[in-house]
Scaffold this active site. Structure first.
Site, PDB file in Angstrom:
ATOM      1  N   LYS A   6       0.867  -1.171   0.000  1.00 20.84           N
ATOM      2  CA  LYS A   6       0.000   0.000   0.000  1.00 20.84           C
ATOM      3  C   LYS A   6       0.907   1.226   0.000  1.00 20.84           C
ATOM      4  CE  LYS A   6      -4.256   1.237   1.930  1.00 20.84           C
ATOM      5  NZ  LYS A   6      -5.324   0.424   2.444  1.00 20.84           N
ATOM      6  N   ASP A  43     -10.338   3.377  11.630  1.00 17.35           N
ATOM      7  CA  ASP A  43     -10.976   3.365  10.306  1.00 17.35           C
ATOM      8  C   ASP A  43     -11.424   1.958   9.928  1.00 17.35           C
ATOM      9  OD1 ASP A  43     -11.948   4.433   7.957  1.00 17.35           O
ATOM     10  OD2 ASP A  43     -10.000   4.474   6.947  1.00 17.35           O
TER      11      ASP A  43
END
Ligand SMILES: *[C@@H]1O[C@H](CO)[C@@H](O)[C@H](O)[C@H]1NC(C)=O
Ligand SMILES: *[C@@H]1O[C@H](CO)[C@@H](O)[C@H](O)[C@H]1NC(C)=O
Ligand SMILES: *[C@@H]1O[C@H](CO)[C@@H](O)[C@H](O)[C@H]1NC(C)=O
Ligand SMILES: *[C@@H]1O[C@H](CO)[C@@H](O)[C@H](O)[C@H]1NC(C)=O
Ligand SMILES: *[C@@H]1O[C@H](CO)[C@@H](O)[C@H](O)[C@H]1NC(C)=O
Ligand SMILES: *[C@@H]1O[C@H](CO)[C@@H](O)[C@H](O)[C@H]1NC(C)=O
Ligand SMILES: *[C@@H]1O[C@H](CO)[C@@H](O)[C@H](O)[C@H]1NC(C)=O
Length: 839
Positions: free
Chosen positions: A585, A687
């Site tokens: 990522k 999150d």
């Protein structure tokens, strides 16, 4: 010439001078001195004494052992034994002022040497001088005003040195002047127009001052130079209205004023000067490129000379249509009108320009179709119609333009198929660009005929089908762009023959299959873009794939492996553990500055080991080419994608069954319990959402990206009391009003995630508006109508009613947990310890 002259050059016409000059420039590094009378020995010896660099030792022969006519490089007239010419090579030093003693010198040619210093004032004593050629040296200083005494001077060529000062009006006193070329120096100031220049210089034929720093307007009195043939004043700082009236300049054949700045003249139409060119019947070149010209091209353009060969009006502000009278300029070989605002159709009369070799109408607003008559341009080698609004088909009649080697039709609205005739142009070797149009169909197999083509850009059209294997025969390609189509199937193996490719972009298609082996064997490949296709399997790590800034594979969900190096960190991992797939990522942060805390935190996460927490293999921090912070996390690769993918995308063929969903929820709850209660310090995720929960081969869920939201918040300079935290729909209300991220907030997100997994509905679904939310939707179904809100895909018909009843009870209990976790009031939310017992 006027007086009888014994020297070879003094009787020369300007044409011969031109040849002499031209040859001098292209062929020789030479110095030429030619004098009319004998008795010049002393002057020649002084010349010798001033020369500091004589690499070929030419001047050793200049001694008293022989008469000077026998000296190397000296030629004398046969009868009178007078020096007529001296040819020498590669001199350095200053120009000896003793040359001034050669009072009868008719011509001095010292061009193309390395003379430094100034033009000696003494030269003005050579009052018989007609030709003074000092071009291409390193002379400095200004033109000595004494030059005005050279009353016979007719050609003064001082281009390309380092001369400064101005073009002084005393020069206009040399009434014999025919050629004046002071180009490529550093002359500044404006050209004085105190006299009527050409009343003073009635013989002026050639005036070249390009590449200086001259300012002001061009002297209007040039209008009276009736013998002027060549006028080049390009690349200075001239500006203002052009007030030269060309109608008296009947002999003019070259006009080059490019980069003259007409801007700000306040005139609605700068193009009226075209009318005054009607009488210039010898005009060959008109170059007003990049002159800030505003206005319409008058119909009278068609009345210019039939000999006009080059018309360059590009990079101006011309508008309106291109008059069809352009077709009268039958002598044109080059027509350059790019970067203007022409609109309307390209006139069909263009077909009359049968000598045209170069046509550039790019970056205008031409509309309508490409005229069929373009077939008449059978000598054209370059055709640029790009960046217009052209529509319709590309005329197959183009096949008649057999000399074409460059063709650019990109950025238009062209539709239809790629005509095969285009691909069969025998000399098309340089450039073919049809990108950004609306072309459809497949690539015709005739593409194989483009064996000499180097650059092929077909990107962003609607081409479909498979990539034809005949493309493999275009063996000269160095750049191939097929980006942005709907090509399917695999990369044909025939492409392996394109070994000279430097750039290959086949991104944004529907191509599938493995990345072919041959791609990593092309040595010349510098850029490869495979992004946004459906490729699968392992990404190679050698060849172009060894350089992470050379290849792009984003948006191919089934690819794994490969290097996504930011510094030496990844290589090590991948080298030591070759066959492990990792997910990477990359976080692009559009602010600068190194943040060591990122690495420190990432390191802490790397120490966390739990079955349901996505393993962070490593992280790294670097700076991208724009100087932005670049952060990357390397995770374990999860072959089964994310929970989000299973719920909402068509990536996977089957749907999650009820048991799988419950197991996922249990895994997520276990992970949360671990992060909240079983680590050294409580870790807040911040999150939690279905796209952050990934599934491994065995469908075991792993929570990833924890802590990232908080860290990113810090990066993006969102203080803890303001700014968006988490993701809309999953973040609890209190984050919106400035509360810190907490474990309690994570519980809320978990509740929403649970409800989403069970109902198949995103919290941001359109149905949730006007007071209805996912929480409320689920709450209202409790306790008896739960079955109505469960995702249809999760429900399997139960064989017995007892079973069905049991399943419903279980569903109701699960939904109840989701509802309890996602209540607005933080203290009333269920504790994770309890959740894990209930799920
Ligand atoms: C004078 O010139 C001749 C060639 O013309 C050369 O052979 C001789 O060496 C020169 N003498 C001197 C003293 O340089
Ligand atoms: C130019 O010539 C005129 C006479 O023809 C003379 O009066 C003037 O001084 C000269 N100017 C220069 C700068 O030489
Ligand atoms: C051209 O020469 C004539 C006659 O000498 C003069 O009257 C006129 O002003 C000159 N034109 C320009 C533009 O200098
Ligand atoms: C062209 O030359 C003719 C004379 O041959 C002259 O009468 C006319 O004014 C000139 N036209 C222009 C536009 O200067
Ligand atoms: C200019 O060209 C047009 C045709 O394009 C012609 O009718 C006209 O007579 C020409 N005018 C002059 C002055 O040559
Ligand atoms: C194209 O060329 C032919 C002659 O080769 C000519 O008859 C025809 O008029 C030209 N077309 C145009 C539009 O000028
Ligand atoms: C690679 O292709 C993708 C999709 O077309 C595009 O978004 C990306 O900018 C390309 N990369 C580069 C470096 O051009």
């Amino acid at each position: 010439m006027k007086s009888p002259q014994p020297t070879i050059c003094l009787s020369a016409s300007s044409l011969i001078s031109f040849l002499f000059y031209g040859l001098g420039i292209t062929c020789l590094t030479s110095a030429t001195v030619y004098a009319s009378y004998g008795g010049n020995e002393m002057a020649l010896l002084s010349f010798k004494s001033r020369i500091t660099h004589d690499p070929y030792k030419v001047l050793t022969s200049w001694n008293h052992s022989f008469q000077f006519c026998n000296w190397s490089g000296i030629s004398c007239g046969k009868r009178h034994k007078r020096v007529t010419a001296v040819q020498l090579f590669s001199f350095q030093g200053t120009i000896p002022h003793e040359l001034g003693r050669l009072s009868s010198l008719g011509g001095l040619g010292l061009h193309i040497n390395k003379f430094t210093g100034v033009i000696p004032t003494n030269l003005s004593h050579c009052y018989n001088l007609e030709d003074l050629w000092l071009a291409l040296n390193n002379l400095a200083g200004s033109i000595p005003k004494e030059m005005s005494l050279l009353s016979k001077l007719s050609r003064l060529v001082i281009r390309e040195s380092k001369l400064t000062g101005g073009i002084s009006h005393f020069l206009w006193n040399i009434t014999t002047m025919e050629w004046f070329d002071a180009s490529g120096n550093q002359f500044g100031g404006s050209i004085p127009d105190t006299l009527d220049i050409c009343n003073q210089l009635p013989n002026l034929e050639f005036l070249q001052l390009w590449g200086n720093e001259l300012t002001g307007v061009l002297p209007p009195s040039l209008s009276n130079c009736s013998k002027l043939g060549y006028l080049e004043m390009s690349d200075n700082n001239f500006g203002g209205k052009l007030t030269i009236d060309f109608s008296n300049l009947r002999d003019i054949y070259i006009i080059k004023l490019h980069s003259y700045n007409f801007h700000g003249c306040g005139d609605a139409n700068d193009m009226t000067f075209i009318d005054s060119l009607k009488n210039c019947t010898r005009l060959i070149t008109l170059n007003h490129y990049n002159c800030s010209l505003t206005g319409v091209l008058p119909i009278s353009i068609g009345n210019l000379s039939h000999r006009l060969s080059i018309l360059a009006l590009g990079d101006n502000h011309l508008f309106g249509s291109l008059p069809s009278s352009i077709g009268s300029l039958v002598g044109l070989t080059a027509l350059e009108l790019k970067h203007n605002r022409f609109k309307g159709k390209i006139p069909t009369t263009i077909g009359k320009l049968q000598k045209l070799q170069y046509l550039d109408l790019a970056s205008n607003q031409f509309s309508g179709t490409i005229p069929y008559a373009i077939r008449n341009l059978s000598l054209s080698t370059e055709l640029c119609l790009d960046s217009n609004k052209l529509e319709g088909h590309i005329p197959s009649s183009l096949g008649n333009c057999k000399e074409l080697n460059k063709l650019n039709f990109s950025h238009n609205r062209l539709s239809g198929n790629v005509p095969k005739q285009l691909l069969q142009l025998p000399l098309l070797s340089n450039f073919l660009d049809l990108s950004y149009n609306r072309m459809s169909g497949s690539i015709p197999s005739e593409i194989k005929d483009l064996k000499m083509l180097s650059y092929l850009d077909l990107s962003y059209n609607n081409l479909s089908g498979t990539i034809t294997s005949s493309l493999g025969e275009c063996i000269s390609l160095t750049m191939l762009n097929l980006r942005g189509h709907i090509f399917q199937g695999i990369i044909p193996s025939s492409l392996s023959s394109l070994r000279g490719l430097r750039v290959l972009d086949i991104s944004q298609n529907k191509l599938s299959g493995k990345i072919p082996q041959f791609l990593d064997k092309w040595n010349s490949l510098e850029f490869l873009n495979l992004s946004f296709n459906d490729f699968e399997g392992e990404v190679p790590v050698v060849g172009v794939f060894a350089n992470t800034s050379a290849f792009w594979i984003l948006g191919n969900n089934k690819l794994c492996g490969g290097l996504v190096t930011l510094d030496s960190v990844y290589k090590e991992i991948l080298d030591s553990d070759d066959d492990r797939c990792v997910a990477i990522k990359v976080l692009h942060l559009h602010n600068r500055g190194a943040h060591k805390s990122f690495l420190a935190e990432c390191e802490a996460w790397q120490n966390i080991r739990h079955r349901n927490v996505l393993k962070t293999i490593t992280s790294c921090s670097s700076v991208d080419f724009q100087g932005n912070d670049l952060k990357a996390m390397v995770y374990e690769f999860m072959s089964n994608g994310s929970v989000h993918d299973w719920l909402h995308s068509s990536t996977f063929n089957s749907k999650l069954n009820l048991l799988q969903r419950i197991n996922i929820l249990r895994d997520v709850a276990t992970a949360l319990d671990y992060l909240q209660n079983r680590c050294q310090t409580t870790i807040v995720h911040g999150d939690l959402k279905p796209s952050n929960v990934t599934l491994d081969d065995d469908m075991v869920a792993h929570v990833g990206d924890f802590g990232l939201a908080r860290l990113l918040g810090a990066y993006l300079n969102q203080s803890s009391s303001a700014g968006v935290k988490g993701t809309i729909g999953y973040a609890p209300l209190e984050y919106g009003i400035g509360s810190e991220m907490t474990s309690c907030g994570d519980i809320y997100s978990f509740g929403i995630l649970l409800l989403e997994v069970m109902t198949g509905k995103k919290p941001t679904d359109n149905m949730f508006s006007e007071g209805l939310s996912l929480h409320k939707f689920a709450y209202m179904a409790l306790p008896d109508h739960v079955i109505d809100v469960i995702d249809n895909d999760a429900i399997v018909m139960q064989s017995t009613e007892a079973n069905a009843r049991k399943v419903e009870e279980c569903l109701a209990a699960t939904i109840k947990i989701g509802v309890s976790c996602s209540v607005d009031s933080p203290p009333q939310r269920m504790k994770i310890e309890i959740v894990i017992h209930e799920v």
